[in-house]
Design a protein around this motif. Sequence first.
Motif, short mmCIF file in Angstrom:
data_model
loop_
_atom_site.label_atom_id
_atom_site.label_comp_id
_atom_site.label_asym_id
_atom_site.label_seq_id
_atom_site.Cartn_x
_atom_site.Cartn_y
_atom_site.Cartn_z
N HIS A 80 0.83 -1.21 0.00
CA HIS A 80 0.00 0.00 0.00
C HIS A 80 0.86 1.25 0.00
O HIS A 80 0.61 2.20 -0.75
N THR A 81 1.90 1.25 0.84
CA THR A 81 2.80 2.41 0.92
C THR A 81 3.53 2.64 -0.39
O THR A 81 3.62 3.78 -0.88
N ILE A 82 4.06 1.57 -0.98
CA ILE A 82 4.81 1.69 -2.24
C ILE A 82 3.91 2.19 -3.36
O ILE A 82 4.25 3.10 -4.10
N ILE A 83 2.73 1.58 -3.48
CA ILE A 83 1.80 1.97 -4.54
C ILE A 83 1.30 3.39 -4.35
O ILE A 83 1.18 4.16 -5.32
N SER A 84 1.03 3.78 -3.11
CA SER A 84 0.58 5.14 -2.84
C SER A 84 1.62 6.16 -3.27
O SER A 84 1.30 7.19 -3.88
N ILE A 103 -0.43 7.35 -16.03
CA ILE A 103 -0.41 5.93 -16.39
C ILE A 103 -0.62 5.02 -15.18
O ILE A 103 -0.73 3.81 -15.33
N SER A 104 -0.70 5.62 -13.99
CA SER A 104 -0.88 4.80 -12.78
C SER A 104 -2.33 4.77 -12.32
O SER A 104 -2.64 4.15 -11.30
N GLN A 105 -3.22 5.44 -13.06
CA GLN A 105 -4.59 5.62 -12.58
C GLN A 105 -5.36 4.31 -12.42
O GLN A 105 -6.33 4.25 -11.65
N ASN A 106 -4.96 3.27 -13.11
CA ASN A 106 -5.68 2.00 -13.01
C ASN A 106 -5.09 1.04 -11.99
O ASN A 106 -5.59 -0.08 -11.82
N ILE A 107 -4.02 1.48 -11.33
CA ILE A 107 -3.42 0.63 -10.30
C ILE A 107 -4.27 0.70 -9.04
O ILE A 107 -4.62 1.78 -8.58
N GLU A 108 -4.58 -0.44 -8.48
CA GLU A 108 -5.41 -0.48 -7.27
C GLU A 108 -4.55 -0.82 -6.06
O GLU A 108 -3.67 -1.69 -6.12
N ASN A 109 -4.80 -0.12 -4.96
CA ASN A 109 -4.11 -0.42 -3.72
C ASN A 109 -4.73 -1.66 -3.07
O ASN A 109 -5.95 -1.87 -3.17
N PRO A 110 -3.92 -2.48 -2.42
CA PRO A 110 -4.49 -3.65 -1.73
C PRO A 110 -5.38 -3.21 -0.58
O PRO A 110 -5.14 -2.16 0.04
N LYS A 111 -6.42 -3.97 -0.32
CA LYS A 111 -7.30 -3.65 0.79
C LYS A 111 -6.60 -3.98 2.11
O LYS A 111 -6.01 -5.04 2.25
N LEU A 112 -6.67 -3.05 3.04
CA LEU A 112 -6.02 -3.24 4.33
C LEU A 112 -7.04 -3.69 5.36
O LEU A 112 -8.15 -3.14 5.43
N LYS A 113 -6.65 -4.69 6.14
CA LYS A 113 -7.52 -5.13 7.22
C LYS A 113 -7.49 -4.10 8.34
O LYS A 113 -6.44 -3.58 8.69
N GLU A 114 -8.67 -3.80 8.86
CA GLU A 114 -8.73 -2.85 9.97
C GLU A 114 -8.26 -3.54 11.23
O GLU A 114 -8.80 -4.55 11.66
N GLN A 115 -7.18 -3.01 11.82
CA GLN A 115 -6.62 -3.61 13.01
C GLN A 115 -6.72 -2.64 14.18
O GLN A 115 -6.43 -1.45 14.05
#
Length: 309
Positions: A80-84, A103-115
Amino acid sequence: MKKRTIDDLNDQFAVYLEINRGYSKGTVENYHRSVFRLSTWLEARRNVLYIDEITSADLELFLGTLKNPDGTVFEPTTRHTIISGIRQFFRWAVKYKYLAYDISQNIENPKLKEQLPKSLSVEEALKMMNSAQKRKMHERDYLMTSIFLILGVRVSELVGMNLNDIHESKGIIRIRGKGSKERELTFTPKLIQAIDRYKPIRKRILEERNNKDEVALFVNEKHGKRLTRRGVEHIIEQIAQAAGVECNFNVSPHKLRHTCATILYNEGTADLLAISELLGHKDPSTSKIYTKIKQEKMRSVIESNPLNY
C-alpha cells in the motif's frame, strides 16, 4: 520539452511533498524510496530512464516484483505504501506537465484489514514508568516515558522538542506535529516536576560535553546532542524489558502513544474528538463540522489520565 529522468523528478517530487503538501518527513522518505525502487527496476530490467518512456505495462510488471527474498508477496501495508507513493508521483508529474496523462490511474491499492491498535494496560504502563525511574539516566527517561503515556505524542514530535517549547508558567508545551502543524498541550504538575528534575541533569551533560548551545530537550549522555528517533526507540525497548512487560508485540513509542489514547478512552473522561485533538489527528471530513476544543477542555482531558496520579 527537455526529457526528464525519473530520478531527477523524484527529488523535485520529494520537495513538493514536504514544502507544498506539508507531508511528514517519514512519509516523504517512504514515497521517495518507493519511486526510487521503481526507477531502479525500470533501468535494470526495462532499460527505461525517462518518465515519458514508462508504460502501464511496465508498472504492472513492477508490481509483480514486490516480494520478499523467499518469494512471498509483501504485506498489504508495505504494498500500500509503495503503490501510494508511485500514484502520487505520477499525479504530480501530470499536474506539472511532465506527463500527458496518468499511467498509474488503473493501479489499485491492496485492501487493508482494519486492526485495533495494540496497547498496554494501566498496570503495564505504570510498570514502564516505575522501570524508567531505575535507570542511570532516570530523570530523562522517566520524563520521556511519561510524555509518551500522558500526552500521547509521536516519537518524531518528542525528539523534535526543544527546551523553550515548555512554558511552565502557563503549564503548556508546544508540539510540532505532522506537516509542521503546531498544537499546545497541558503540562500537568506531574510532568512539570519531572522536567524540573531533568533540567539540572541536562545542563550538566551539555556543560561536560562543551555543547551549551544545544536547544533540544532530550539529549544523549555521550555527546550531549539531540536524541535520535532510533535512540528513543532503543531506550523504550530497554525500559519495557526491565519492567517485565510481556506482550505479543514489541513495546515501542508508537505503542505507548496508543496506550495513552486507549487509557483515556477506557479509563478517563475523554471522547473520541478530544483524543483526536490531543494526538494531533486532522480529519478533513470532521474538521468543518466540529469546533476546535478549547484549552480548558484539553486540560481536563489530559488531567483525567489516571497515570497522572
